[in-house]
Design an enzyme around this catalytic site. Structure first.
Site, PDB file in Angstrom:
ATOM      1  N   SER A   3      34.898  27.835  30.746  1.00  0.00           N
ATOM      2  CA  SER A   3      35.501  28.650  31.572  1.00  0.00           C
ATOM      3  C   SER A   3      33.877  30.202  31.285  1.00  0.00           C
ATOM      4  CB  SER A   3      36.338  29.426  31.271  1.00  0.00           C
ATOM      5  OG  SER A   3      36.527  30.897  32.225  1.00  0.00           O
ATOM      6  N   TYR A  16      43.140  32.344  26.189  1.00  0.00           N
ATOM      7  CA  TYR A  16      43.051  31.943  27.150  1.00  0.00           C
ATOM      8  C   TYR A  16      41.241  31.490  27.053  1.00  0.00           C
ATOM      9  CZ  TYR A  16      41.380  29.400  31.601  1.00  0.00           C
ATOM     10  OH  TYR A  16      40.338  28.750  32.064  1.00  0.00           O
TER      11      TYR A  16
END
Length: 323
Positions: free
Chosen positions: A127, A151
């Site tokens: 990501s 995350y």
């Protein structure tokens, strides 16, 4: 050739599986169909994939070691594309253990299976959030060790775990840092989806950091193009560099205000905007340097924001039967 796609009922997983099936691959998809967002949407995505006889689905949680092992014993996977993960930056603040379970434990399970069953190439989703609040254009050479959400931390951990398994067991791994993916069949927890719903329904939208955010919005077709180029160029890329990470983005960040203006024009309706302070765990700007994947594969994103949003809104209205 048998290809495993984890998270196949997800947004990117569905589109990628469709692309692989169109090219004649046998796709085995797994997903645990959790309730992080509307499970009906996930089942509808799966319904489209299951119309193809070359697609096979198993309801498997990637943290279930025995089920994953049984799956790898049943199919001779040549390549694995690992997309399954607990998504969402803000949700990771509320439910941190879900991220350690799925994104760290689950990834380790996949790495172990790839090692034990001699998978030739593992591609996995990372990501843009790993860059934290790094400024300017984000290159793979930049420091990615200051994530501002759990995350992001789990995604950076995946990259380090892949490096270790490549070093120890010579597993070819390719990490893909996605930048703000949007498009038809997208995730309802994403801002663009929420904005569309609220504008159509005449509800106010919330703009964090008072609207002073920028995102490298990347249309789903351009993301799939990037994945497939890395998938198909694996031999050329990985012979000399068997463990790499690539940005896959649009390389053209848009301000949130410009994004909303474009969305308003597509929908044909003005938004009622509520400006709020910055949210915990969020970043101010993402901006992908895509020179590495471009030089390696010829990758070049093509979908302009207005076209992508038009496609999304058209799908949204049809899917939700809005009048």
């Amino acid at each position: 050739m048998y290809i495993l796609v984890t998270g196949t009922a997800g947004f990117i997983g569905m589109h990628l599986s469709q692309k692989l099936l169109s090219l004649g691959y046998m796709v085995i998809g797994i997903d645990n169909l959790n309730e992080y967002y509307d499970i009906t949407l996930k089942r509808n995505r799966l319904g489209i994939l299951m119309e193809n006889p070359n697609f096979h689905f198993e309801n498997i949680d990637i943290t279930d070691i025995d089920s994953v092992k049984k799956l790898f014993e049943s199919f001779p996977f040549n390549k694995v594309i690992h997309l399954a993960a607990q998504a969402g930056v803000r949700y990771s603040i509320e439910n941190p253990f879900a991220y350690l379970d799925s994104n760290v434990h689950g990834f380790l399970t996949i790495l172990e299976a790839c090692k034990d069953y001699k998978v030739s190439h593992l591609l996995y989703a990372s990501s843009s959030s790993v860059y934290g609040n790094n400024k300017n254009k984000l290159s793979e050479t930049e420091d990615a060790n200051s994530p501002v959400s759990l995350y992001a931390t789990t995604k950076r951990s995946n990259e380090l775990m892949a490096y270790t398994y490549n070093h120890l067991y010579n597993i070819r791994t390719t990490g893909m840092r996605f930048f703000t993916v949007y498009g038809p069949w997208g995730r309802p927890d994403m801002a663009y989806y929420k904005f569309t719903k609220s504008i159509i329904e005449g509800l106010p939208i919330q703009l964090y950091n008072y609207g002073n955010l920028k995102r490298d919005f990347t249309y789903i077709d351009d993301i799939i193009k990037g994945i497939m180029l890395l998938f198909l160029h694996e031999q050329d890329i990985n012979n000399k560099q068997p463990n790499e990470v690539y940005n896959i983005g649009n390389s053209r960040p848009y301000s949130l205000n410009y994004f909303i203006n474009t969305l308003e024009n597509v929908i044909g309706k003005r938004a009622d905007r509520i400006e709020l302070p910055m949210q915990l765990g969020d970043v101010v700007e993402t901006y992908a340097d895509i020179s590495k994947i471009r030089d390696a594969t010829g990758y070049k994103p093509k979908i302009e924001l207005e076209v992508g949003l038009t496609n999304f809104v058209r799908w949204y209205v049809d899917y939700h039967k809005e009048k």
